[in-house]
Design an enzyme around this catalytic site. Structure first.
Site, PDB file in Angstrom:
ATOM      1  N   ASP A  13       0.871  -1.170   0.000  1.00  0.00           N
ATOM      2  CA  ASP A  13       0.000   0.000   0.000  1.00  0.00           C
ATOM      3  C   ASP A  13       0.910   1.222   0.000  1.00  0.00           C
ATOM      4  OD1 ASP A  13      -1.776   2.055   0.455  1.00  0.00           O
ATOM      5  OD2 ASP A  13      -2.269   1.472   2.514  1.00  0.00           O
ATOM      6  N   LYS A  76       3.347  11.275  -3.750  1.00  0.00           N
ATOM      7  CA  LYS A  76       2.223  10.656  -4.454  1.00  0.00           C
ATOM      8  C   LYS A  76       1.304  11.713  -5.074  1.00  0.00           C
ATOM      9  CE  LYS A  76      -1.384   7.182  -3.538  1.00  0.00           C
ATOM     10  NZ  LYS A  76      -1.916   6.281  -2.488  1.00  0.00           N
ATOM     11  N   GLU A 181      -7.238   0.887  -4.341  1.00  0.00           N
ATOM     12  CA  GLU A 181      -7.188   0.747  -2.886  1.00  0.00           C
ATOM     13  C   GLU A 181      -8.509   0.240  -2.292  1.00  0.00           C
ATOM     14  OE1 GLU A 181      -5.839   4.604  -1.782  1.00  0.00           O
ATOM     15  OE2 GLU A 181      -3.797   4.250  -2.518  1.00  0.00           O
ATOM     16  N   ASP A 207     -12.833   5.028   1.835  1.00  0.00           N
ATOM     17  CA  ASP A 207     -11.383   5.054   2.048  1.00  0.00           C
ATOM     18  C   ASP A 207     -10.882   6.493   2.077  1.00  0.00           C
ATOM     19  OD1 ASP A 207      -8.667   4.722   2.103  1.00  0.00           O
ATOM     20  OD2 ASP A 207      -8.517   3.545   0.271  1.00  0.00           O
TER      21      ASP A 207
END
Length: 621
Positions: A13, A76, A181, A207
């Site tokens: 992850d 990211k 994800e 999420d």
């Protein structure tokens, strides 16, 4: 993707703020979340450079306050983007490290390393974090690791997905699959509830992580995981909440001490760390203190934040989350009462206000908190990694079907309409072929322009790429061309075109970041599609009238070339037909886009009547 290397595969992850790695070991028949060298199951996605060394993870984050300009985080948020992107420009103002424009408008991070300037792209920084996670896994397993499944936000476009694969390659990893994800989290939930998933259950995965926000609606039955719809924002999460808190306390410090610290990277870094700590505390306490000794110019800062004030300054972000939840259900055409379980994933999903809003939305339904929100994504990635490994037995036999977040198609015909080939939320991998026809007689080439988006007019969507197919045989208009769209398991798009009689082919793979759509733009497109829905319907109606008019003109002109028809028409009929064709041609060639749809439809109706008359004459000839 081909399995280039045999052996055990791990699940990673790769988070904005924290990353996690897991593995499913065959002899234990369970997933293990692998702890790092400090005993933590999650590792900060942080890289730092000094005059002596490069640090990754906890050590990098721990020295961030003393070395803010050379401590890189949030990589990211840069991956797969352009420097000129509004999101990058906005974030750049909040980061202590320097970001500049590189070749092809690629964002470049500038740091000082061993006394020299070093320029890094986001893929390089992400590869360092992936390399750290690989090292953690190898230390735990006591053997080399080559293969990995890496997770990305569901709303990552394939530019960002490809950049993530590149980051893995730089880290020496063979990324066997990129998965979303929320899908990974749903796998973790499904395995945790094996017995209760025998009957079909609709699972909503919420999420909310450190830097991204995704929601997905999945149907789980036995071993089948089918994603029905997905929505989200890869630029909304705990970092944005921290930013709101930092701005609030910067203003308070200025009000109390008449000093502005907004241009001091070290003070801001220390304040951010205190705000992050307070945010975590407010998940279980009513109030939290924010204390930083000698924050700036020797001035100590002591303040507090109540949960009520925290919720007030972040309410806009929380409400944006709920809007995304509602849109996901709308896209899936499912009522909220049909959702059996709501699964919380991501550290920021612990915020009480977020949970309250979510519970209120689902009419008091209990939220599922049985899986660890920090580890669920890595858990699911590890299961997927094992499924893709050869020679591994005793693993769950799962069928996982993901979806594409935006409609994909090409521009077609005179009306410049977006001709959708793959609709939004289509299950992937997928392959679709549509037949398109040439617009002119003896046309020797055709331009294939690939778009993504939800608007009716092609130019209102995002142009992904284009190519030209040449070498057509001499033929009347309407000659067929096969255009094929293929999306693989990683969400990477390829488009090809073929002219069957000659066998001429050409294709494009949309894998670079040139003119790619970014997540905020995806959000904007979907919102605009709703706002301009009526406008789009009008344009669609007008476009169809234009296409019909153009086709009718062509057929009438072709019919008039026949001697039999010409000889049976009186001069007045010929004159009226020619006059109507001229009016229609002028209407199509005109630049007045404000011409009402009714004008085109009336003209089309007139020409269709004349075409029917010519057909009748032809039959009697």
């Amino acid at each position: 993707m081909a399995k280039e290397d045999q052996g055990l595969a791990i699940g990673i992850d790769l988070g904005t703020t924290y990353s996690c790695v897991a593995v499913l070991q065959e002899h234990l028949n369970r997933v293990e979340i692998i702890h790092n060298d400090q005993g933590d199951n999650t590792t900060p996605s942080c890289v730092a450079f000094t005059d002596h060394e490069r640090m990754i993870g906890n050590t990098a984050k721990n020295q961030a306050a003393t070395n803010p300009q050379n401590t890189v985080f949030d990589a990211k948020r840069l991956i797969g983007r352009k420097y000129s992107d509004d999101i990058v420009q906005k974030d750049k103002m909040l980061w202590p490290f320097k970001v500049i424009a590189g070749a092809d408008d690629k964002p470049i991070i500038v740091v000082q390393y061993k006394g020299e300037e070093k320029q890094l792209c986001a893929e390089e920084v992400s590869s360092m974090i992936l390399g750290k996670m690989r090292g953690i896994a190898e230390a735990f397993l006591e053997k080399p690791v080559k293969n990995a499944v890496v997770t990305v936000p569901a709303y990552f476009n394939d530019s960002q997905r490809k950049a993530t694969i590149d980051a893995g390659a730089i880290a020496g990893l063979n990324v066997v699959r990129i998965i979303s994800e929320p899908t990974a989290a749903a796998i973790a939930y499904g395995l945790d509830r094996r017995n209760s998933c025998v009957e079909k259950r609709n699972i909503f995965v919420f999420d909310l992580g450190g830097g991204t926000f995704d929601v997905s609606l999945l149907t789980i039955k036995d071993k089948n995981y089918h994603v029905k719809a997905t929505a989200g924002n890869s630029h909304l999460g705990g970092e944005d909440i921290d930013n709101k808190m930092v701005k609030y306390f910067v203003k308070e410090f200025k009000r109390k001490n008449k000093v502005d610290i907004s241009d001091n990277p070290r003070a801001l870094r220390r304040l951010r760390t205190a705000c992050e700590r307070a945010k975590r505390t407010l998940s279980f306490a009513i109030t939290s203190n924010v204390e930083v000794d000698a924050l700036f110019q020797g001035i100590d800062f002591y303040s507090s934040m109540t949960r009520a004030r925290f919720e007030e300054i972040n309410l806009e972000l929380f409400e944006e989350c709920m809007e995304t939840v509602e849109r996901c259900l709308t896209d899936a055409k499912m009522e909220k009462s049909s959702v059996h379980d709501v699964v919380l994933v991501g550290g920021s999903s612990r915020i009480p206000k977020v949970q309250q809003l979510l519970q209120d939305f689902f009419i008091g339904q209990d939220l599922c908190k049985s899986i660890n929100p920090d580890e669920a994504v890595a858990y699911g990635a590890a299961v997927q990694a094992t499924l893709l490994s050869e020679g591994i037995k005793n693993v769950p036999d799962l069928v996982i079907l993901d979806v594409t977040p935006l409609s994909l198609g090409i521009s077609a015909n005179v009306g410049k309409l977006m001709s959708v080939v793959i609709p939004k939320n289509t299950t992937i991998p997928v392959k679709r072929t549509h037949v398109y026809k040439t617009l002119h007689d003896n046309q020797s080439a055709v331009d294939i322009c690939v778009y993504e988006g939800e608007r009716t007019r092609a130019c209102d969507n995002n142009l992904l790429g284009f190519f030209k197919l040449r070498g057509f045989p001499r033929a009347p208009r309407g000659h067929p061309v096969d255009v094929t769209f293929v999306i693989d398991e990683n969400g990477i798009l390829s488009v090809s075109a073929e002219e069957k009689t000659t066998g001429n082919k050409n294709k494009i793979t949309i894998t670079n970041d040139k003119d790619r759509l970014f997540t905020k733009e995806i959000e904007r497109m979907i919102q605009e599609a709703e706002i301009y829905k009526d406008e789009d319907k009008k344009f669609l109606r007008k476009g169809r009238a234009k296409n019909g008019l153009d086709d009718c003109i062509y057929k009438i002109r072709k019919a008039l070339k026949k001697d039999d028809i010409n000889s049976l028409l009186c001069s007045k009929e010929k004159k009226d037909i020619c006059s109507a064709i001229n009016r229609a041609t002028n209407l199509l060639d005109g630049t007045n886009e404000k011409d009402d749809t009714v004008v085109f439809e009336d003209c089309l109706s007139e020409l269709q009547s004349m075409l029917e008359r010519l057909k009748a004459v032809d039959q009697n000839a």
